[in-house]
Design a protein around this motif. Sequence first.
Motif, PDB file in Angstrom:
ATOM      1  N   ILE A  89       0.852  -1.186   0.000  1.00  0.00           N
ATOM      2  CA  ILE A  89       0.000   0.000   0.000  1.00  0.00           C
ATOM      3  C   ILE A  89       0.890   1.239   0.000  1.00  0.00           C
ATOM      4  CG2 ILE A  89      -1.868   1.217   1.156  1.00  0.00           C
ATOM      5  CD1 ILE A  89      -2.608  -1.578   0.155  1.00  0.00           C
ATOM      6  N   ASP A  90       0.604   2.157  -0.907  1.00  0.00           N
ATOM      7  CA  ASP A  90       1.375   3.398  -1.017  1.00  0.00           C
ATOM      8  C   ASP A  90       0.986   4.339   0.125  1.00  0.00           C
ATOM      9  OD1 ASP A  90       2.775   5.636  -1.762  1.00  0.00           O
ATOM     10  OD2 ASP A  90       2.174   5.554  -3.865  1.00  0.00           O
ATOM     11  N   PHE A  91       1.967   4.713   0.951  1.00  0.00           N
ATOM     12  CA  PHE A  91       1.714   5.605   2.085  1.00  0.00           C
ATOM     13  C   PHE A  91       2.295   7.002   1.849  1.00  0.00           C
ATOM     14  CE2 PHE A  91       0.123   2.014   4.180  1.00  0.00           C
ATOM     15  CZ  PHE A  91      -0.427   2.383   5.409  1.00  0.00           C
ATOM     16  N   ARG A  92       2.663   7.322   0.633  1.00  0.00           N
ATOM     17  CA  ARG A  92       3.183   8.655   0.337  1.00  0.00           C
ATOM     18  C   ARG A  92       2.026   9.639   0.128  1.00  0.00           C
ATOM     19  NH1 ARG A  92       6.865   6.742  -4.600  1.00  0.00           N
ATOM     20  NH2 ARG A  92       4.871   5.683  -4.973  1.00  0.00           N
ATOM     21  N   TRP A  93       2.345  10.944   0.293  1.00  0.00           N
ATOM     22  CA  TRP A  93       1.339  11.971   0.029  1.00  0.00           C
ATOM     23  C   TRP A  93       0.987  11.947  -1.453  1.00  0.00           C
ATOM     24  CZ3 TRP A  93      -1.020  14.051   4.005  1.00  0.00           C
ATOM     25  CH2 TRP A  93      -0.350  14.197   5.228  1.00  0.00           C
ATOM     26  N   ARG A  94      -0.301  11.945  -1.734  1.00  0.00           N
ATOM     27  CA  ARG A  94      -0.760  11.948  -3.125  1.00  0.00           C
ATOM     28  C   ARG A  94      -1.898  12.952  -3.298  1.00  0.00           C
ATOM     29  NH1 ARG A  94      -2.144   6.007  -5.010  1.00  0.00           N
ATOM     30  NH2 ARG A  94      -2.758   5.730  -2.826  1.00  0.00           N
ATOM     31  N   THR A  95      -2.018  13.467  -4.523  1.00  0.00           N
ATOM     32  CA  THR A  95      -3.081  14.421  -4.841  1.00  0.00           C
ATOM     33  C   THR A  95      -4.197  13.701  -5.588  1.00  0.00           C
ATOM     34  OG1 THR A  95      -1.516  16.260  -4.994  1.00  0.00           O
ATOM     35  CG2 THR A  95      -3.666  16.556  -6.033  1.00  0.00           C
ATOM     36  N   PHE A  96      -5.418  13.858  -5.088  1.00  0.00           N
ATOM     37  CA  PHE A  96      -6.598  13.276  -5.726  1.00  0.00           C
ATOM     38  C   PHE A  96      -7.496  14.425  -6.192  1.00  0.00           C
ATOM     39  CE2 PHE A  96      -5.014  10.314  -2.576  1.00  0.00           C
ATOM     40  CZ  PHE A  96      -4.957   9.124  -3.282  1.00  0.00           C
ATOM     41  N   SER A  97      -7.900  14.380  -7.444  1.00  0.00           N
ATOM     42  CA  SER A  97      -8.668  15.474  -8.043  1.00  0.00           C
ATOM     43  C   SER A  97     -10.053  14.992  -8.455  1.00  0.00           C
ATOM     44  CB  SER A  97      -7.931  16.044  -9.256  1.00  0.00           C
ATOM     45  OG  SER A  97      -6.651  16.521  -8.885  1.00  0.00           O
ATOM     46  N   GLU A  98     -11.025  15.889  -8.292  1.00  0.00           N
ATOM     47  CA  GLU A  98     -12.406  15.589  -8.657  1.00  0.00           C
ATOM     48  C   GLU A  98     -12.983  16.755  -9.458  1.00  0.00           C
ATOM     49  OE1 GLU A  98     -13.964  12.805  -8.061  1.00  0.00           O
ATOM     50  OE2 GLU A  98     -12.604  11.851  -6.613  1.00  0.00           O
ATOM     51  N   LYS A  99     -13.780  16.437 -10.482  1.00  0.00           N
ATOM     52  CA  LYS A  99     -14.477  17.454 -11.266  1.00  0.00           C
ATOM     53  C   LYS A  99     -15.891  17.642 -10.704  1.00  0.00           C
ATOM     54  CE  LYS A  99     -12.028  16.736 -15.632  1.00  0.00           C
ATOM     55  NZ  LYS A  99     -12.172  16.416 -17.079  1.00  0.00           N
ATOM     56  N   PHE A 100     -16.346  18.910 -10.723  1.00  0.00           N
ATOM     57  CA  PHE A 100     -17.650  19.211 -10.137  1.00  0.00           C
ATOM     58  C   PHE A 100     -18.487  20.076 -11.070  1.00  0.00           C
ATOM     59  CE2 PHE A 100     -15.017  18.236  -6.512  1.00  0.00           C
ATOM     60  CZ  PHE A 100     -15.863  17.517  -5.680  1.00  0.00           C
ATOM     61  N   MET A 101     -19.782  19.852 -11.008  1.00  0.00           N
ATOM     62  CA  MET A 101     -20.786  20.733 -11.592  1.00  0.00           C
ATOM     63  C   MET A 101     -21.827  20.945 -10.498  1.00  0.00           C
ATOM     64  SD  MET A 101     -23.862  21.499 -12.916  1.00  0.00           S
ATOM     65  CE  MET A 101     -24.715  19.948 -13.189  1.00  0.00           C
ATOM     66  N   VAL A 102     -21.848  22.157  -9.929  1.00  0.00           N
ATOM     67  CA  VAL A 102     -22.689  22.442  -8.771  1.00  0.00           C
ATOM     68  C   VAL A 102     -23.622  23.598  -9.113  1.00  0.00           C
ATOM     69  CG1 VAL A 102     -22.712  23.079  -6.328  1.00  0.00           C
ATOM     70  CG2 VAL A 102     -20.848  21.676  -7.244  1.00  0.00           C
ATOM     71  N   MET A 103     -24.862  23.509  -8.672  1.00  0.00           N
ATOM     72  CA  MET A 103     -25.810  24.610  -8.839  1.00  0.00           C
ATOM     73  C   MET A 103     -25.644  25.580  -7.679  1.00  0.00           C
ATOM     74  SD  MET A 103     -27.175  23.902 -11.671  1.00  0.00           S
ATOM     75  CE  MET A 103     -28.424  25.191 -11.702  1.00  0.00           C
ATOM     76  N   ASN A 111     -18.799  25.195 -12.684  1.00  0.00           N
ATOM     77  CA  ASN A 111     -17.904  24.090 -13.043  1.00  0.00           C
ATOM     78  C   ASN A 111     -16.504  24.384 -12.509  1.00  0.00           C
ATOM     79  OD1 ASN A 111     -19.505  22.263 -15.061  1.00  0.00           O
ATOM     80  ND2 ASN A 111     -19.956  24.373 -15.660  1.00  0.00           N
ATOM     81  N   PHE A 112     -15.926  23.398 -11.832  1.00  0.00           N
ATOM     82  CA  PHE A 112     -14.598  23.595 -11.251  1.00  0.00           C
ATOM     83  C   PHE A 112     -14.020  22.245 -10.838  1.00  0.00           C
ATOM     84  CE2 PHE A 112     -17.726  23.756  -7.921  1.00  0.00           C
ATOM     85  CZ  PHE A 112     -17.170  23.034  -6.877  1.00  0.00           C
ATOM     86  N   ASN A 113     -12.754  22.259 -10.459  1.00  0.00           N
ATOM     87  CA  ASN A 113     -12.068  21.082  -9.927  1.00  0.00           C
ATOM     88  C   ASN A 113     -11.698  21.329  -8.470  1.00  0.00           C
ATOM     89  OD1 ASN A 113     -12.165  19.805 -12.419  1.00  0.00           O
ATOM     90  ND2 ASN A 113     -10.162  20.564 -13.042  1.00  0.00           N
ATOM     91  N   ALA A 114     -11.679  20.265  -7.693  1.00  0.00           N
ATOM     92  CA  ALA A 114     -11.215  20.341  -6.306  1.00  0.00           C
ATOM     93  C   ALA A 114     -10.149  19.273  -6.102  1.00  0.00           C
ATOM     94  CB  ALA A 114     -12.367  20.148  -5.332  1.00  0.00           C
ATOM     95  N   HIS A 115      -9.141  19.595  -5.298  1.00  0.00           N
ATOM     96  CA  HIS A 115      -8.002  18.703  -5.115  1.00  0.00           C
ATOM     97  C   HIS A 115      -7.731  18.516  -3.624  1.00  0.00           C
ATOM     98  CE1 HIS A 115      -7.295  19.826  -9.332  1.00  0.00           C
ATOM     99  NE2 HIS A 115      -7.473  21.073  -8.919  1.00  0.00           N
ATOM    100  N   VAL A 116      -7.461  17.283  -3.229  1.00  0.00           N
ATOM    101  CA  VAL A 116      -7.101  16.989  -1.845  1.00  0.00           C
ATOM    102  C   VAL A 116      -5.777  16.229  -1.834  1.00  0.00           C
ATOM    103  CG1 VAL A 116      -8.516  14.881  -1.853  1.00  0.00           C
ATOM    104  CG2 VAL A 116      -7.803  15.898   0.322  1.00  0.00           C
ATOM    105  N   VAL A 117      -4.866  16.668  -0.974  1.00  0.00           N
ATOM    106  CA  VAL A 117      -3.580  15.990  -0.787  1.00  0.00           C
ATOM    107  C   VAL A 117      -3.671  15.212   0.522  1.00  0.00           C
ATOM    108  CG1 VAL A 117      -1.090  16.262  -0.535  1.00  0.00           C
ATOM    109  CG2 VAL A 117      -2.373  17.825  -2.012  1.00  0.00           C
ATOM    110  N   MET A 118      -3.575  13.876   0.445  1.00  0.00           N
ATOM    111  CA  MET A 118      -3.763  13.061   1.640  1.00  0.00           C
ATOM    112  C   MET A 118      -3.018  11.737   1.511  1.00  0.00           C
ATOM    113  SD  MET A 118      -7.746  11.846   1.139  1.00  0.00           S
ATOM    114  CE  MET A 118      -7.738  11.058   2.758  1.00  0.00           C
ATOM    115  N   ARG A 119      -3.028  10.972   2.600  1.00  0.00           N
ATOM    116  CA  ARG A 119      -2.386   9.660   2.625  1.00  0.00           C
ATOM    117  C   ARG A 119      -2.941   8.860   3.804  1.00  0.00           C
ATOM    118  NH1 ARG A 119       3.659  10.394   5.326  1.00  0.00           N
ATOM    119  NH2 ARG A 119       2.952  11.177   7.348  1.00  0.00           N
ATOM    120  N   PRO A 120      -2.721   7.533   3.811  1.00  0.00           N
ATOM    121  CA  PRO A 120      -3.050   6.745   5.003  1.00  0.00           C
ATOM    122  C   PRO A 120      -2.061   7.067   6.124  1.00  0.00           C
ATOM    123  CG  PRO A 120      -2.917   5.352   3.033  1.00  0.00           C
ATOM    124  CD  PRO A 120      -2.332   6.674   2.675  1.00  0.00           C
ATOM    125  N   LYS A 121      -2.510   6.936   7.354  1.00  0.00           N
ATOM    126  CA  LYS A 121      -1.617   7.161   8.485  1.00  0.00           C
ATOM    127  C   LYS A 121      -0.577   6.039   8.541  1.00  0.00           C
ATOM    128  CE  LYS A 121      -4.868   9.638  11.469  1.00  0.00           C
ATOM    129  NZ  LYS A 121      -5.609   9.605  12.761  1.00  0.00           N
TER     130      LYS A 121
END
Length: 292
Positions: A89-103, A111-121
């Motif tokens: 299992i990769d325990f390094r910090w990684r960036t996960f991106s999601e596309k959104f369409m919100v009213m 329309n925009f993208n959101a990004h979270v930088v996270m990892r398992p403890k």
Amino acid sequence: MAYNDPLRMQFPKFSVWKGSGKFFLWIIIVIALVIFAIASFYGFKNPYTPPGHEGYIKRGAIVGQVTYYGSQVGPASTGLGWLLYVENIDFRWRTFSEKFMVMSADNLELNFNAHVVMRPKPGSVKEIVEIYGGENWYDRTIAEPFRNAVYEAVAGYKALEAKDKREIIADNVRKKFNSYLTGKPFQVASIVVGTINLPQKVAQSQELKIAKQTELEQKDFEIEIEKKNKEMKIIEAEGIAAAQKIINETLTPQYLQHEAIQAQIQMANSPNHTTVYIPSGANGIPLVKTVP
């Protein structure tokens, strides 16, 4: 007298059996060695975990269930073991991106993208594999809660307001998302909300408004420049008038005659001079004013 003995025909001599027994014994030994070699090749393993990963080690079974054997932090290997396997299992910090369409609150599509930088403890590989889906932990258990946090944070804003408050929105997302992760083996380093794109008509209207505002600001700036230029000209004119007044008050016939005498003295003392005859008055001073 010769005769055929039935017993002798049915049972060969002991020496024949003895030679055949050795042959079959060697065959059995060779087969056993081949089976052992194959079993060793496929059964004995030395699972390796690369740097930045944690390994969930399992022991297989020919009969029965696979069992948890242990864990290791990379870079590391278990050493040669029977039916050992590892899920890294990769325990390094990684960036996960999601596309959104919100009213938005005023029913406009954002329309925009959101990004979270996270990892398992670190140290939580057993929990990650057994509860959160192993290497696909983000897609299986984290992506949807993250998306929900973003939706909730953006939905309360009007379109133009949301566009200008991305940092505040990102902070709200972080609070909601961290609340969900409480007690779970994950760490969040940062959350970023990308540029929020407005509908085309709204964007064009906003651009036109900004252009008009910029034009007005430019005109105000030009007016200020003209005012400053006018003030400078007034100050310059006042300075010229004051200078002329001073000159007129001090430029008397006596002063001019004094300057003329000084000029004649300089000419007389100069090695390169030409004698010039100038009409003079009663005192031999050049005329600077004709008395009517």
